[in-house]
Design an enzyme around this catalytic site. Sequence first.
Site, PDB file in Angstrom:
ATOM      1  N   HIS A 148      16.884  36.483  56.440  1.00  0.00           N
ATOM      2  CA  HIS A 148      16.445  36.240  55.066  1.00  0.00           C
ATOM      3  C   HIS A 148      17.104  34.948  54.597  1.00  0.00           C
ATOM      4  CE1 HIS A 148      15.561  36.720  50.834  1.00  0.00           C
ATOM      5  NE2 HIS A 148      14.790  37.751  51.130  1.00  0.00           N
ATOM      6  N   HIS A 183      18.202  40.099  58.606  1.00  0.00           N
ATOM      7  CA  HIS A 183      17.536  40.911  57.585  1.00  0.00           C
ATOM      8  C   HIS A 183      16.597  41.961  58.165  1.00  0.00           C
ATOM      9  CE1 HIS A 183      15.825  41.895  53.719  1.00  0.00           C
ATOM     10  NE2 HIS A 183      14.627  41.441  54.047  1.00  0.00           N
ATOM     11  N   ARG A 221       9.311  33.018  55.295  1.00  0.00           N
ATOM     12  CA  ARG A 221      10.777  32.933  55.261  1.00  0.00           C
ATOM     13  C   ARG A 221      11.408  32.338  56.519  1.00  0.00           C
ATOM     14  NH1 ARG A 221      11.924  39.266  54.254  1.00  0.00           N
ATOM     15  NH2 ARG A 221      11.116  38.604  52.254  1.00  0.00           N
ATOM     16  N   GLU A 236       5.900  36.441  46.608  1.00  0.00           N
ATOM     17  CA  GLU A 236       7.013  36.123  47.504  1.00  0.00           C
ATOM     18  C   GLU A 236       6.505  35.185  48.590  1.00  0.00           C
ATOM     19  OE1 GLU A 236      10.039  39.837  47.295  1.00  0.00           O
ATOM     20  OE2 GLU A 236       8.332  40.174  48.566  1.00  0.00           O
ATOM     21  N   ARG A 270       7.731  38.798  59.941  1.00  0.00           N
ATOM     22  CA  ARG A 270       7.169  39.707  58.935  1.00  0.00           C
ATOM     23  C   ARG A 270       6.942  38.999  57.605  1.00  0.00           C
ATOM     24  NH1 ARG A 270       9.493  42.775  54.821  1.00  0.00           N
ATOM     25  NH2 ARG A 270      11.504  41.946  55.465  1.00  0.00           N
TER      26      ARG A 270
HETATM   27  C1  SIN Z   1      13.139  40.296  49.206  1.00  0.00           C
HETATM   28  O1  SIN Z   1      13.122  40.923  48.160  1.00  0.00           O
HETATM   29  O2  SIN Z   1      13.225  39.075  49.275  1.00  0.00           O
HETATM   30  C2  SIN Z   1      13.068  41.046  50.488  1.00  0.00           C
HETATM   31  C3  SIN Z   1      11.790  41.724  50.590  1.00  0.00           C
HETATM   32  C4  SIN Z   1      11.460  41.916  52.016  1.00  0.00           C
HETATM   33  O3  SIN Z   1      12.308  41.739  52.879  1.00  0.00           O
HETATM   34  O4  SIN Z   1      10.301  42.232  52.282  1.00  0.00           O
END
Ligand code: SIN
Length: 545
Positions: A230, A337, A278, A120, A372
């Site tokens: 997010h 988020h 993000r 991610e 985060r």
């Molecule tokens: C996601 O699955 O993109 C969110 C995971 C997260 O917020 O850590």
Amino acid sequence: MSISLTWEAEADLVVVGGGVAGLTAARTASLRGLRVLTLSKGGATDTSTQYAQGGIAVVAPHGDSVESHVQDTVIAGAGLCDPDAVRSIVEGGQHAVAALTDLGAVFDHGRDGEVSRTREGGHSTRRIIHAGGDATGAEVQRALNAAGLPVLFGAAVIEIVTGPDGVRGVIAVSDKGFGMVHAPAVLLATGGLGQLYACSTNPPGATADGIALALRAGAVVADLEFLQFHPTVLFTPGGVGRRPLISEAVRGEGAILVDSQGNSVTAGVHPRGDLAPRDVVSRAIAARMHELGTDHVYLDGRAIAGFEERFPTITASCLAVGIDPRVDLIPVAPAAHYQCGGVVTDTSGRTTVPGLYAAGEVARTGLHGANRLASNSLLEGLVVGERAGAAAAERRGRAERIPADTHFGVAELPRADRKLLQELMSEHAAVVRDGDGLRGAVLRLVGLISGGEADESAEVRADDPAAVIRDLEDAALTLAARALLLAAAARTESRGCHTRSDHPDPREEQRHSIGVRLGAYGRPQLITDGSAMTPSWRDAVPAAH
Ligand code: SIN
């Protein structure tokens, strides 16, 4: 006005919240012989944990290291992580996941029999373990619920009662009316504050309850201005409230972000492109939407083989609004988020108030800093939840009982209309902010509060706990909004997920946390003395309660 109490209980630890951090703490404390009372204002799956998709970030056995996970976390945190806290929590990951697996949680495995790991934003390697494809939080919640811990559902805490010796217990409301629980330790695990915004990935219960309770109990909160948006939340015209998340793991498996003209949204923005941290991706999307005058961009996941098996939850959410991600572009926009800051704690959940603990999203351990890193939240809930449950044993038998004449009330808590509050925050405290907007929002919010009629109806609604809980939530959201706006206005720089169009760069002299505590007349006040504004807050937390 005081409220009449209809029930009374005693416990060694009151846990507030039934998600990953709360249940992990409750289980640990129970295994150590503590009498634990867990209160959850919703049902067994009305938690933020339930909706977590991507997974749990935990150091992989091959081609990864604690060092690398720490480094990725600290880079994402943009200068405000506490490196010792980061290392301590990252190091606890493998044990925490093993404990969860022992409890029955089932993670996805590849054809080679190994646990599958995805990538991610902000991670330098594939280290995110997941369950049910994109239903990791639901599996974590299922496993913890199945442990059979007693939870009083539909019950909320009105006030944490303290004395010279620290926490003495809580005043709560449940379907039995108002009650008093004598307990020397209280753990807040109430999740975040996504409901401050019109659109959020958070469930309806994410209403800043823990922030408000902690502030009113005298604790310090910090880093509230770092509210993570997010980047990819399913966009539908006019959609408000909890919006379906399109996990970063979709980009981790190869999906790309494009604008309405088919151009990449992140090209040239960051070396990691669509898998940048993000905050970077959310800003790039906000900028492109502004440039093109649109309210969304698109995620193109059509090249992902077996999309529906890998992402069943996302596929279902898309199909429900007539989008088939196997053949269609998915319309997405950023939405609120995750609260990166929170109640200041050490890595065992101890706050600045003896006997008060916090874990999970509500807490500020120093892991997240200004932003985060993806999938570090379930990790933190598991690791700090377990440690806080163990730490609470140090308070056993320590507190005095709550005096019978303790005064408390719901009606006197200042609160603003929730919809107006959400509009205000969405307009002035979202992905990109500026000083005029933030200061104007502070003034407008004060007007919204003082303009309200004094409403004492909550006091006569003891037979309607849901209505009392709604009033408590509105009061918590109002207090958290004031604290967040004050901190955001004071941070005259851009850092992590706090972006100021009038101060676009970070400023070295502001590379420290901004704290908030409650001052005179219950108003949030910034902590401006030098000692409180160091990057590390551990000095403010007593070594042992
Ligand atoms: C996601 O699955 O993109 C969110 C995971 C997260 O917020 O850590």
